[in-house]
Design a protein around this motif. Structure first.
Motif, PDB file in Angstrom:
ATOM      1  N   CYS A  85     -15.739  72.904 102.024  1.00 28.81           N
ATOM      2  CA  CYS A  85     -15.809  73.303 103.237  1.00 28.81           C
ATOM      3  C   CYS A  85     -14.484  73.074 103.636  1.00 28.81           C
ATOM      4  O   CYS A  85     -13.637  71.968 103.368  1.00 28.81           O
ATOM      5  CB  CYS A  85     -16.800  72.261 104.023  1.00 28.81           C
ATOM      6  SG  CYS A  85     -16.632  72.604 105.768  1.00 28.81           S
ATOM      7  N   LYS A 102     -13.748  77.983 110.585  1.00 25.69           N
ATOM      8  CA  LYS A 102     -14.449  77.166 109.559  1.00 25.69           C
ATOM      9  C   LYS A 102     -15.186  77.648 108.444  1.00 25.69           C
ATOM     10  O   LYS A 102     -16.063  78.693 108.855  1.00 25.69           O
ATOM     11  CB  LYS A 102     -15.188  75.939 110.257  1.00 25.69           C
ATOM     12  CG  LYS A 102     -16.007  74.927 109.387  1.00 25.69           C
ATOM     13  CD  LYS A 102     -16.488  73.732 110.067  1.00 25.69           C
ATOM     14  CE  LYS A 102     -17.012  72.702 109.168  1.00 25.69           C
ATOM     15  NZ  LYS A 102     -17.627  71.364 109.840  1.00 25.69           N
ATOM     16  N   LYS A 103     -14.947  77.360 107.157  1.00 26.61           N
ATOM     17  CA  LYS A 103     -15.595  77.891 106.047  1.00 26.61           C
ATOM     18  C   LYS A 103     -16.466  76.769 105.642  1.00 26.61           C
ATOM     19  O   LYS A 103     -16.051  75.858 104.998  1.00 26.61           O
ATOM     20  CB  LYS A 103     -14.716  78.668 105.117  1.00 26.61           C
ATOM     21  CG  LYS A 103     -13.972  79.692 105.666  1.00 26.61           C
ATOM     22  CD  LYS A 103     -12.927  80.297 104.661  1.00 26.61           C
ATOM     23  CE  LYS A 103     -12.084  81.522 105.039  1.00 26.61           C
ATOM     24  NZ  LYS A 103     -11.250  82.026 104.150  1.00 26.61           N
ATOM     25  N   SER A 107     -21.056  78.911 102.197  1.00 24.34           N
ATOM     26  CA  SER A 107     -20.512  80.387 102.240  1.00 24.34           C
ATOM     27  C   SER A 107     -20.515  80.969 103.952  1.00 24.34           C
ATOM     28  O   SER A 107     -20.076  82.053 104.173  1.00 24.34           O
ATOM     29  CB  SER A 107     -21.004  81.226 101.405  1.00 24.34           C
ATOM     30  OG  SER A 107     -20.735  81.207 100.128  1.00 24.34           O
ATOM     31  N   MET A 109     -19.362  81.175 107.895  1.00 21.53           N
ATOM     32  CA  MET A 109     -18.136  81.066 108.297  1.00 21.53           C
ATOM     33  C   MET A 109     -18.169  81.092 109.806  1.00 21.53           C
ATOM     34  O   MET A 109     -18.952  81.862 110.441  1.00 21.53           O
ATOM     35  CB  MET A 109     -17.294  82.119 107.954  1.00 21.53           C
ATOM     36  CG  MET A 109     -15.902  82.010 108.439  1.00 21.53           C
ATOM     37  SD  MET A 109     -14.635  83.226 107.468  1.00 21.53           S
ATOM     38  CE  MET A 109     -15.363  84.632 108.334  1.00 21.53           C
ATOM     39  N   GLU A 111     -15.549  81.566 113.473  1.00 17.86           N
ATOM     40  CA  GLU A 111     -14.295  81.529 114.099  1.00 17.86           C
ATOM     41  C   GLU A 111     -14.331  81.549 115.495  1.00 17.86           C
ATOM     42  O   GLU A 111     -14.810  82.469 116.119  1.00 17.86           O
ATOM     43  CB  GLU A 111     -13.652  82.631 113.428  1.00 17.86           C
ATOM     44  CG  GLU A 111     -12.237  82.910 113.849  1.00 17.86           C
ATOM     45  CD  GLU A 111     -11.397  83.966 113.522  1.00 17.86           C
ATOM     46  OE1 GLU A 111     -10.153  84.172 113.193  1.00 17.86           O
ATOM     47  OE2 GLU A 111     -12.082  85.041 112.876  1.00 17.86           O
ATOM     48  N   LYS A 128     -24.049  83.534 105.444  1.00 15.13           N
ATOM     49  CA  LYS A 128     -23.938  84.048 103.848  1.00 15.13           C
ATOM     50  C   LYS A 128     -24.894  85.058 103.681  1.00 15.13           C
ATOM     51  O   LYS A 128     -24.309  86.215 102.892  1.00 15.13           O
ATOM     52  CB  LYS A 128     -24.703  82.691 103.024  1.00 15.13           C
ATOM     53  CG  LYS A 128     -24.455  83.301 101.632  1.00 15.13           C
ATOM     54  CD  LYS A 128     -25.008  82.030 100.704  1.00 15.13           C
ATOM     55  CE  LYS A 128     -24.858  82.463  99.248  1.00 15.13           C
ATOM     56  NZ  LYS A 128     -25.314  81.101  98.623  1.00 15.13           N
TER      57      LYS A 128
END
Length: 767
Positions: A85, A102-103, A107, A109, A111, A128
């Protein structure tokens, strides 16, 4: 000579090691610190604190590179964990704060904006599996205005609450269908319009209003104080413009709802990112390039849902010309009767009138509240029981300055209404805040032909209605006995009055009288249908083209009869009878029962619908079981200690008893909402049974014959006396229609007809 520090290596008794610049005995400027557990920090120091820029590598494998202040991750930086992460963006006291990307290890994400470690503000989340949400967040969940796009092609553009669709919105299906309506906790609830795939749909236009400042508004200001090279830009989406990210976030201020963000550049040294509220405008115009010859009918389904269950569907066909005609009618301006009180305040009448109401009520309640409580006297009802005050625009020793126009204020029988408010357990401060607070009053359209102005308080607790001079006299005449009736019958369904006032413009020729009443429909449950029932039939119906989600229907529009617990029905009809006898004694007619329905679809009803649809697809003979409707609403024994929802803001009566529960006091249990206290006219459970109609319109389909409903009701419009004018009206209409079917009849007959209608047609006895 000034000591600029020296390079040294120092070991501590606990196993920690520092190597770098030292000033005196403290780390200085640059240095590397290794803890005994293997954690390493290398970067800037100020005194004994890590401050500046640096790299932290924990023994777990996680690492952070960026700004640090006083030993905390604070500023801009990147954190990568051993689980895969990563987060890059703003920090505040070791928590993500500001704008960041943040990822996640799975998988996913995100923003957008953060607040003290949780998602808060506007942002874009990509799952994901390909689902995408762009919009607002609150406390880590989807909340506010936003757009969700699923991988199957469906999209929802509207309002959310706690991760669920809640409020108005537009749902586009992947196959081209479109539904415009309202949702409640993730389920369709209320009326809406469905356009099937292939049909002509309304064009949707996003209107930008930078001056909007309502609850759905959003303003985000980001100011940068460092060089352009410190900026890191990433696109949120093609629909949402750019959010800029910086190494240092010094000022971030925002409110709680956004949909579109537009970047406005000024220069390399500073820029503002402003997000304006986007309001959805629905237009029924077809494509401009469509010729008149190609105009064709559009198949539209008017639907109504209750807790996710489709309970009504009506098919209507509309052409472009009829749509445009309706649109014109919608915005047409009706001429106002010159004698109406609507004409008093001219163009800004609504604003001035509401402001004057608030000023006067705040003054009256503030003046009467400190007076010691006592029983009312006969003098409290007389002509001298008035409070008068002049409100000049510039203010006076007793009144504040204001931005309205000069006016005189009169408050009728202040001690009587003060005691009435106390009877209904209304706190004076709450009463003033509800009506006179900064949130103001909302305009309501008049449901009748009286031409009255209606206002609703922001918290929905109070309705304010203008009354004419004759209605004022009726209320003042009946007030002593009304006060006694309310005192003797705490469960009365008669309109609850809390104040009677008058505004006079300077000069004395223009006057507005108004009364403050309790709102029958003040509840957290959605009122799906409203009825105004008088028991008469002549003209008591509503034209189909005038019906919308807020229409109050009439006697002939009622397609249900309501069956309830034997004891609940007995208590209800007994109180209605007592109230009607009081009104008859005061020679009052033309009153009505205002009835509100909340359709309650239990969770098992949805399963029943799905089962019913699947069984219909089976070959004939395969369906062996009989289709049985789910059981009704659940009543449980009343336990005051665990009831967490008040029955209403103006209710003071006892909890009702139910025959089905052994004549014990009961509460209504509504999963997913609350445990509600059952009282006269409030939270009353019933089953609405569809009446059989031979001439039922084929386009209107009811999916069930029986529905679980929660009822809200009150007796309203009690200020019409059977005077000479009404007697003449009765005689005139009796020549044209059956005298027993017209609304205007003498009080005793009105009372009998009203009760008979409710007992036999609305609340019939259960077989």
């Amino acid at each position: 000579m000034e000591d600029n520090g020296r390079f040294d290596e120092k070991s501590f008794s606990n196993g920690d090691v520092y190597m770098g610049m030292i000033k005196g005995i403290l780390p200085h400027e640059k240095g590397k610190y290794t803890w005994s557990d293997g954690t390493v920090y290398e970067g800037d120091w100020e005194g004994e604190k890590m401050t500046g820029k640096g790299l932290v590598v924990w023994s777990t494998g996680a690492q952070y590179e960026g700004e640090i202040c006083g030993g905390y991750l604070h500023g801009y930086g990147t954190l990568t964990t051993s689980a895969g992460c990563s987060y890059r963006g703003g920090w505040k006291m070791n928590a993500q704060h500001g704008i960041g990307l943040k990822k996640y290890s799975n998988s996913d994400m995100y923003e957008g904006l953060w607040k003290e470690g949780v998602l808060e503000g506007s942002g874009r989340y990509t799952w994901k599996n390909g689902n995408i949400y762009v919009g607002n967040w609150k406390n880590g969940t989807i909340h506010g205005r936003g757009i969700m796009k699923w991988v199957n092609g469906d999209t929802f553009d509207g309002f959310w609450s706690n991760g669920l669709m809640h409020g108005s919105g537009v749902y586009n299906f992947g196959d081209g269908g479109l539904y415009i309506g309202t949702w409640n906790k993730g389920l369709k609830d209320g009326k809406g319009v469905f356009y099937p795939a292939g049909s002509k749909k309304p064009s949707l236009r996003i209107l930008h209003s930078p001056h909007d400042s309502d609850d759905n508004g959003f303003l985000l200001n980001i100011q940068k104080h460092e060089a352009p090279k410190a900026r890191v830009k990433r696109s949120l989406s093609a629909n949402i413009a750019v959010i800029s990210r910086f190494k240092s976030f010094r000022q971030i201020s925002h409110r709680t709802s956004s949909l579109k963000i537009n970047l406005i550049r000024n220069d390399d040294s500073a820029q503002d990112c402003v997000c304006h509220d986007s309001s959805l405008s629905l237009s029924n115009d077809f494509d401009e390039d469509q010729s008149e010859a190609s105009v064709r009918s559009t198949l539209v389904y008017e639907r109504e849902y209750a807790q996710g269950v489709l309970i009504m569907e009506r098919i209507s066909e509309c052409s472009e010309s009829s749509r445009n005609k309706k649109q014109q009618n919608k915005f047409s301006v009706k001429k106002v009767n010159k004698s109406s009180c609507l004409d008093i305040f001219q163009g800004r009448r609504s604003y001035y009138l509401k402001l004057n109401l608030q000023l006067g009520i705040r003054y009256t309640v503030g003046k009467i509240t400190p007076v010691p409580a006592r029983e009312v006297r006969s003098s409290d009802f007389g002509d001298r029981a008035r409070i008068r005050m002049y409100f000049p625009r510039a203010g006076s020793k007793l009144t504040p300055p204001h931005c309205s126009i000069n006016f005189y204020w009169k408050d009728y029988c202040p001690m009587v209404f003060r005691n009435l408010r106390e009877m209904f357990k209304l706190d004076a401060a709450d009463y003033m805040m509800s009506i006179c607070g900064d949130s103001g009053l909302r305009d309501l359209s008049s449901p009748g032909k009286s031409g009255s102005i209606f206002y609703l308080s922001k918290d929905d607790r109070f309705v304010i209605k203008t009354v004419n001079k004759s209605e004022l006299k009726v209320l003042l005449r009946m007030l002593p006995k009304y006060y006694r009736h309310v005192g003797d019958h705490e469960n009365t369904l008669i309109t609850k009055f809390f104040g009677l006032h008058r505004i006079t413009l300077r000069g004395g020729k223009k006057q507005v009288r108004f009364v403050v009443m309790g709102n029958v429909f003040c509840t957290e449950l959605q009122i799906h249908r409203r009825y105004d029932l008088k028991g008469s039939s002549q003209g008591r119906y509503t034209d189909n083209d005038k019906i919308n989600c807020n229409t109050t229907l009439k006697d002939l529009d009622l397609k249900y009869e309501f069956h309830m617990d034997k004891k609940l029905r007995e208590s209800l009809l007994k109180q209605i009878s007592l109230d009607c006898k009081f009104l008859e004694s005061q020679h009052i007619i033309d009153y009505s029962l205002l009835l509100g329905l909340h359709f309650r679809a239990p969770e098992n009803m949805k399963a029943f619908v799905e089962h019913h649809e699947s069984m219909q697809n089976l070959p004939s003979g395969d369906e062996e079981e009989h289709l049985i409707l789910p059981k009704g609403l659940v009543l449980v024994s009343h336990e005051p200690s665990i009831v967490n929802t008040e029955p209403g803001p103006h209710i003071r009566g006892n909890t009702l008893r139910a025959y089905s529960m052994g004549d014990s006091e009961v509460d209504l249990l509504l999963p997913g909402t609350a445990r509600l206290r059952v009282q006269l006219g409030v939270n009353m459970p019933a089953q609405a049974t569809r009446k059989i109609e031979e001439d039922k319109v084929a386009k209107e389909v009811e999916l069930f014959e029986v529905y679980d409903v929660v009822l809200y009701m009150g007796i309203i419009d009690i200020l019409q006396s059977y005077n000479l004018k009404k007697k003449v009206e009765h005689s005139y209409k009796s020549l044209q229609f059956d005298p027993l079917t017209v609304s205007v009849i003498e009080p005793k007959m009105y009372d009998e007809r009203f009760l008979k209608f409710l007992e036999e047609k609305v609340f019939p006895e259960t077989p």
